[in-house]
Design a protein around this motif. Sequence first.
Motif, PDB file in Angstrom:
ATOM      1  N   GLY A 246      38.994  36.354  27.947  1.00 56.29           N
ATOM      2  CA  GLY A 246      37.855  36.764  27.144  1.00 56.29           C
ATOM      3  C   GLY A 246      37.690  38.267  27.072  1.00 56.29           C
ATOM      4  O   GLY A 246      38.252  39.022  27.873  1.00 56.29           O
ATOM      5  N   ASN A 247      36.879  38.706  26.098  1.00 57.56           N
ATOM      6  CA  ASN A 247      36.717  40.135  25.823  1.00 57.56           C
ATOM      7  C   ASN A 247      35.342  40.677  26.201  1.00 57.56           C
ATOM      8  O   ASN A 247      35.003  41.802  25.810  1.00 57.56           O
ATOM      9  N   SER A 248      34.560  39.903  26.926  1.00 59.27           N
ATOM     10  CA  SER A 248      33.264  40.428  27.357  1.00 59.27           C
ATOM     11  C   SER A 248      33.483  41.566  28.350  1.00 59.27           C
ATOM     12  O   SER A 248      34.547  41.680  28.973  1.00 59.27           O
ATOM     13  N   ASP A 249      32.474  42.400  28.506  1.00 58.17           N
ATOM     14  CA  ASP A 249      32.586  43.515  29.448  1.00 58.17           C
ATOM     15  C   ASP A 249      32.865  43.011  30.862  1.00 58.17           C
ATOM     16  O   ASP A 249      33.674  43.593  31.597  1.00 58.17           O
TER      17      ASP A 249
ATOM     18  N   ASN B  26      34.358  40.172  31.785  1.00 59.58           N
ATOM     19  CA  ASN B  26      35.718  39.664  31.913  1.00 59.58           C
ATOM     20  C   ASN B  26      36.758  40.774  31.835  1.00 59.58           C
ATOM     21  O   ASN B  26      37.782  40.736  32.526  1.00 59.58           O
ATOM     22  N   LYS B  27      36.514  41.770  30.997  1.00 59.37           N
ATOM     23  CA  LYS B  27      37.434  42.902  30.927  1.00 59.37           C
ATOM     24  C   LYS B  27      37.503  43.628  32.271  1.00 59.37           C
ATOM     25  O   LYS B  27      38.572  44.048  32.717  1.00 59.37           O
TER      26      LYS B  27
ATOM     27  N   GLN C 283      39.563  41.574  34.638  1.00 56.23           N
ATOM     28  CA  GLN C 283      40.989  41.697  34.303  1.00 56.23           C
ATOM     29  C   GLN C 283      41.569  43.011  34.812  1.00 56.23           C
ATOM     30  O   GLN C 283      42.670  43.041  35.391  1.00 56.23           O
TER      31      GLN C 283
END
Length: 297
Positions: free
Chosen positions: A144-147, A149-150, A153
Amino acid sequence: TQTFIAKMVSAAQILGLIEFYTMVGNAENRRKAATASGGQTRALNTPYPDNQVNPVFASPALKIFGGKVQVDVAHERRGLDVASVRAMELMNFAKNFGKNLNNKIFNGGLEDPVDVNSFDGIKKIVPTGQTLKPATNGFLFALGNSDTNKKLQQELLEHVDNLIRMVDGGAQVLAMSGKTLSRLTRIAEGMISTKLDEFGKPIAYYNGIPIIDAGYTPAGVPVIPHTEQCGNASTCTSMYAFRFEEGAELSFASNRGIQIIDKGQVGVHWEHQIELDITPVLLNDKAVARLEGIKLE
């Protein structure tokens, strides 16, 4: 023999990367990496302090890994080309031989019940100080690309980089489950490249370091599972980093390699016997490292 080995390696990528050295006899004491500290500065007319080497030895003992391939003599009476049948069954055996040996290399000595005839695998011989645990109850390798989740990662990729640096001289190989590899290739897309190996299979590279999919046992069980316990989390997995070298770092002792013996007709079977004397030998405690507690849920 070369065809048999090629079939093994095609079923277990690590077998094409490990380094062997020759051991004479059943066991030996082999000196590990030196323990003396490196150089330092000194004042004029002041001697260096004592720097005694305290030798440490590994004591590997060869283990026998092998089996039989038996083809009933009745096939010949019934008009089949028994030589072709035997060759086919030997290659079928080679594939599962590679998978079983691969599982031993990772998980030997941890079977339930423990196989007393097995060598200890990488998971068991990783020194305590070479294990990296990012979180008490597992670390989520999120999509995902939420803050949020980023950030997870990026933190996980930092842990992978730290895992590589934990290996003396830098890791030469990374190993993980296929599921984890798939997640890594998506999260770290800009750091991943792909090349074909000698069998035409694609191999992923993380910042130039080859990544092994540890694969499955012949029974379809992941060699590096996603059922490891980390605190109160029971759906975790691990990554491993290695440095292989012949007779140094992490190496594998053997004597004459794989022996394939055609024993001819034995009772009601045509029989091949396959054996390999082998054991992993950790000659530098910093030649292997483990990143544990990764969650993909």
